[in-house]
Scaffold this active site. Sequence first.
Site, PDB file in Angstrom:
ATOM      1  N   GLY A 259      38.736  47.701 -19.277  1.00  0.00           N
ATOM      2  CA  GLY A 259      39.813  47.511 -20.303  1.00  0.00           C
ATOM      3  C   GLY A 259      39.974  46.008 -20.661  1.00  0.00           C
ATOM      4  O   GLY A 259      39.915  45.745 -21.777  1.00  0.00           O
ATOM      5  N   ASN A 670      41.881  45.336  -0.237  1.00  0.00           N
ATOM      6  CA  ASN A 670      40.441  46.170  -0.065  1.00  0.00           C
ATOM      7  C   ASN A 670      39.320  44.614  -0.377  1.00  0.00           C
ATOM      8  O   ASN A 670      39.143  44.781  -1.294  1.00  0.00           O
ATOM      9  CB  ASN A 670      39.986  47.225  -1.074  1.00  0.00           C
ATOM     10  CG  ASN A 670      38.646  47.683  -0.754  1.00  0.00           C
ATOM     11  OD1 ASN A 670      37.716  47.157  -0.401  1.00  0.00           O
ATOM     12  ND2 ASN A 670      38.565  49.158  -0.950  1.00  0.00           N
ATOM     13  N   LYS A 672      36.294  44.674  -0.343  1.00  0.00           N
ATOM     14  CA  LYS A 672      35.175  44.934  -1.168  1.00  0.00           C
ATOM     15  C   LYS A 672      35.538  44.816  -2.637  1.00  0.00           C
ATOM     16  O   LYS A 672      35.131  44.092  -3.560  1.00  0.00           O
ATOM     17  CB  LYS A 672      34.521  46.029  -0.882  1.00  0.00           C
ATOM     18  CG  LYS A 672      33.210  46.730  -1.608  1.00  0.00           C
ATOM     19  CD  LYS A 672      32.569  47.669  -1.415  1.00  0.00           C
ATOM     20  CE  LYS A 672      31.788  47.654  -0.048  1.00  0.00           C
ATOM     21  NZ  LYS A 672      31.118  49.239  -0.012  1.00  0.00           N
ATOM     22  N   GLN A 677      36.524  41.918  -8.224  1.00  0.00           N
ATOM     23  CA  GLN A 677      37.450  41.589  -9.357  1.00  0.00           C
ATOM     24  C   GLN A 677      37.269  40.137  -9.331  1.00  0.00           C
ATOM     25  O   GLN A 677      37.223  39.599 -10.483  1.00  0.00           O
ATOM     26  CB  GLN A 677      38.862  42.004  -8.651  1.00  0.00           C
ATOM     27  CG  GLN A 677      39.192  43.497  -9.060  1.00  0.00           C
ATOM     28  CD  GLN A 677      39.341  43.470 -10.532  1.00  0.00           C
ATOM     29  OE1 GLN A 677      40.097  43.149 -11.284  1.00  0.00           O
ATOM     30  NE2 GLN A 677      38.369  44.454 -10.813  1.00  0.00           N
ATOM     31  N   GLU A 743      43.318  38.926 -12.929  1.00  0.00           N
ATOM     32  CA  GLU A 743      42.994  38.082 -13.871  1.00  0.00           C
ATOM     33  C   GLU A 743      42.829  36.431 -13.363  1.00  0.00           C
ATOM     34  O   GLU A 743      42.154  35.783 -13.983  1.00  0.00           O
ATOM     35  CB  GLU A 743      44.402  37.966 -14.708  1.00  0.00           C
ATOM     36  CG  GLU A 743      44.600  39.336 -15.623  1.00  0.00           C
ATOM     37  CD  GLU A 743      45.983  39.370 -16.410  1.00  0.00           C
ATOM     38  OE1 GLU A 743      46.072  39.279 -17.439  1.00  0.00           O
ATOM     39  OE2 GLU A 743      46.906  39.924 -15.613  1.00  0.00           O
TER      40      GLU A 743
END
Lengths: 776, 331
Positions: A259, A670, A672, A677, A743
């Site tokens: 997104g 997490n 991983k 991210q 972000e």
Amino acid sequence: MTQAPERVSPPVEPPVVDSGPVVGRPVDRVDGTAKTSGQARYSAEFPYPDITHAALVHADVARGRITTIDSADAEAVDGVLAVITHRNAPKMAEAPKVSLLDLSTMAAGTRVNYLNTDEVHWNGQPVAVVVAETLDAAHAAARLVRVQYEALPAVTDFAAAQGDTKPAKGGMMGAGEAKKGDAEAALATAPVSVDATYTTPPQNHNAIEPHATTAFWDGDELTVHDATQSIDWVRKHLAIRFKVPAAGIRVVATYVGGGFGGKGSVWAGTLLAVLAARVTKRPVRMALTREAVFRTVGGRAPTVQRVALGAGHDGLLTALVHTGVSAVGRTGGNAEPVGSQSQHLYAARSVLIQHRTTELDMLPNTFMRAPGEAVGSFALESAVDELAVELAIDPVELRTRNEPERSPTDGKRFSRQNLARVYADGAERFGWAARDPKPRSMRDGRRLLGWGVATAFHMPIQLPADVSVRLSADGTVLVRSSFHEIGVGAATAQAQITADALGVPLDAVTVEHGDSDQPPAPMAGGSGQTASLAAAVLQACDRIKREALALAGKAPGSPLHGLRPADLRATGGGLFRADVPAGAEHAGETYADILARAGRDHLEARTGSDNRFRSAVGQARFMAGFLNDRRKWVRAAIGAHFCEVAVDEDTGEVRVTRWVGVFDVGRVVNAKTAASQLRGGVVMGIGAALGEETLLDPRTGRIMNPGLGEYHLPVHADVPRIDVSYLDEPDPTAPLGILGIGEVSIVGVAAAVANAVHHATGVRVRDLPVTLDRLL
Amino acid sequence: MRPFEYVSAPDVATAVRAISDAPGAKLLGGGTNLVDLMRQDVERPTTVVDISGVPLTGVDELPDGGLRIGALVRNSRLAAHPVVRARFPVLAQALLSGASGQLRNMATVGGNLLQRTRCLYFVDASAACNKREPGSGCDAVGGFHRGGAVLGASEHCIATHPSDMAVALAALDAVVEVESVRGTRRVPLVELHRLPGDTPHRETELEPDELITAVEVPASTAAATSRYRKVRDRASFAFALVSVAAAIDVQDGAVAAVRIALGGVAAKPWRAYEAERVLTGARATEAVFREAAEAELAGAVGLPGNEFKIELARRTIVATLRQLRVEGGAA
Ligand SMILES: Cc1cc2nc3c(=O)[nH]c(=O)nc-3n(C[C@H](O)[C@H](O)[C@H](O)COP(=O)(O)OP(=O)(O)OC[C@H]3O[C@@H](n4cnc5c(N)ncnc54)[C@H](O)[C@@H]3O)c2cc1C
Ligand code: SF4
């Protein structure tokens, strides 16, 4: 509203629990197999036996009125069911006025009421929808709809519109202003200063899944499969626009293919699919082409920014000015808050931060990964580098010297303060100490090498979330909340959090998400989803444990008899005394035993608010709490980027050859998915640094590169190995210590690259993207 | 995409008959360009003649050491061919620098040569474009033209030809074999594409009913020491801003033979005859390379958005020749 509102999950100091055995571990995604084997269904993939297909017709003038629409040829195409235009479209209600009390009022991407008006407000605005039995027929017929316009004067040249700006309104993206002392005066008298203008181009999100909607009406009941990051907004917004009760609308978005903010608002594809389904009384699938996404879903606005820094010879900042002008659409969009990190990041004695906008007749802009900071950091962090060069101080040293005690503009405390630490770690991992600061001092054959750094900074939001947690007598747990799995691993994270909170194995937990039939969750945005949900999940698990304890406590034979919650830990599928070693005799009981004795087949807790009234009040209270909280704390995820670039001396081609990013993002749920991210943000930042630019023709306002062939995202060959690491320490003010990581890592990337390019070549590029022609 | 007639041709004879019978027919090779343009409403064939099953798929060595390449050989296969890799490295490199693995698996030699320009205004049916609609004007001149030509352009059109493979073939003196109902003819590759002049819609010397059957590459001493250098906006999967195909034979420090062609700068693969003239017989030094590059680009004309390509082309010529001198041909 006199009735006392139900307590919603508190934004500050929620129960902090110890990191258990699965939180933090690099566990595989719970939906990994479904996705890699094609079982996971996306919005364009839901089969309905009598499905129809819709295609958009786009305006090719920037501003005007439709004078004629000739749809005869389109209607004659075999298989065409309807050509819907402003002449025959059913009326939709206008988009609601924006109110802070109900965030869903911000759902509309634009005020334009598609197909209910003959007005055209941007080049690419949908002016007709064709519905047909096949996708090919819909697209073929869409080409045959002939539209004529009376063109009206339009403003479409951002550079030329710089003379006509006005102060930015606050809004969803929150463009704040700040003023401390007289920064301009301090600048004028500063012993050392830099003062420069930086520009960033329009960009588009380009998630891998183009926007798609499948809509189906049954009377006044509506089912919508929508590629969205905000199920609740879509539902409420459609209820308003189509004048039906929200309760009769079901929005499903189990899986969304990325997104980046582009699926946060409600755009034309969603509304017009629903409208087309209303008209044809058939299920309608609107799978937008990549071009249609470019033409109907807003992107990041272009900006022109000034950053001026004044400092003493010791490098301490005496003045920081960061002002920006960004474009907004005349029918919607918000200022790009480029100065947001500049309010907190460096200890300047005087500060001036201002945002202005200029209105263009263009598709309204919207939030895109780290709105404000992603491009604002390019200007700020480039300027800091320029100042470091002027001062002959190492750019890492200059930044750490200016790390503030408290937020310089408002005196707020930082919930964490680790800028110096992440820089020190990064410098070590990168080998920064070996850097010769002289430009053009390092090479690899014909390639000039350069090293650059920049700071990442992002303040994650937190929003109210509803979840239900159900613990069954067989020891399994079901978590339900209509949150969004947009590729980040959200369901996996919540399964891990639940497993630890209840002390059950990870595979005992099932998480259901992405359906408005579930308790409402906030939009996936602002890096807030994981922490927002965690607060609610922890609260629900807490209630379940208390209820289990209460049940056990009533039974005289229970080892838990007479104990208080504080005496216990959840582990081994039940509750056990915290003061005896795990596994000891008579130390506690499994949930299965407790429920069996009590004759219960499950325990369930729901946190948050559900009915409409309470939800409005709850949201208002939550927002008040959140803002109050923000008044006290600056809670930010931060990071330090280190990169190496190689610049071909002959051709100016820039390739990023090495990357080290060290972050402080609070607790990592997490290892991983978190690393993915963080890496993904760096990749996207490399795109912004070197290639991404939406080419909006200033003469016509038309996007000329609406495809992935010509909109240059980074490809694999552009991306080096990215070494990411993080401190992994819980933030004491956040749920479970989680800050949010969606972000932060894009912030600063473009500046790090541009700074490295300067180090390699001696050329300072102040306009993104850094293409080779700027280096010849 | 608009409806069209579909004909599958099993052999050359059927294919040429089909295109000569149906005005407005188009041949379909790999379809990676034609189908995209049909979706964009830029190509509107009445009939599509599918030649993907026509057995023009050989890569054969000729008695003199040259190569005959069937028009339907896929780009990826040609790039991997051992003879191409060993004796014509510039061709293998050019192919591999183009598009992506998936596209190269589909793309054919004939289709690659006749692919259309990537000019942003050509592919947008709402823009003014003399190539797409003769006489309508050219929106690229005053708009985005980073990809635009600096050599041989006209006020009517500044489009470039996007093929990488064609640049290598131009440097290798390739010859294109063409078939129609009127028979067979041979066209030197450097004469296949036209400069725009005032008829930018006429892109090649071929008639609409002609089919490319093969490309022949003659043997040459220089080809073994050859290279393709492509300069672009990202590391892969982008069209050339400037590219250079060069083959050079240096004997005792002097240039015995040299072939240079440029891509990304003109409506055709641009054979750099001027540069070759300066180089031939001269010392193979950096100064001479630069002189040759200057000579080639002397007549170049840029616009604000693509002026940089003139200097970029000079530098890329020098860099490629330097690299050939230092490292030889293999990548
Ligand atoms: C995203 C993208 C990136 C790309 N990047 C590059 C790049 O970097 N470099 C590069 O060189 N190319 C690039 N390409 C273009 C690609 O190389 C061409 O699309 C391909 O070579 C065309 O071959 P094809 O067989 O698919 O042609 P088709 O699409 O089948 O045909 C193209 C044209 O040739 C005609 N034609 C086909 N065969 C014959 C024949 N035998 N005789 C006469 N006419 C014929 C067709 O009628 C049509 O007009 C890219 C394409 C895409 C989509
Ligand atoms: S440059 Fe040529 S192809 Fe491009 S718009 Fe102009 S005429 Fe058309």
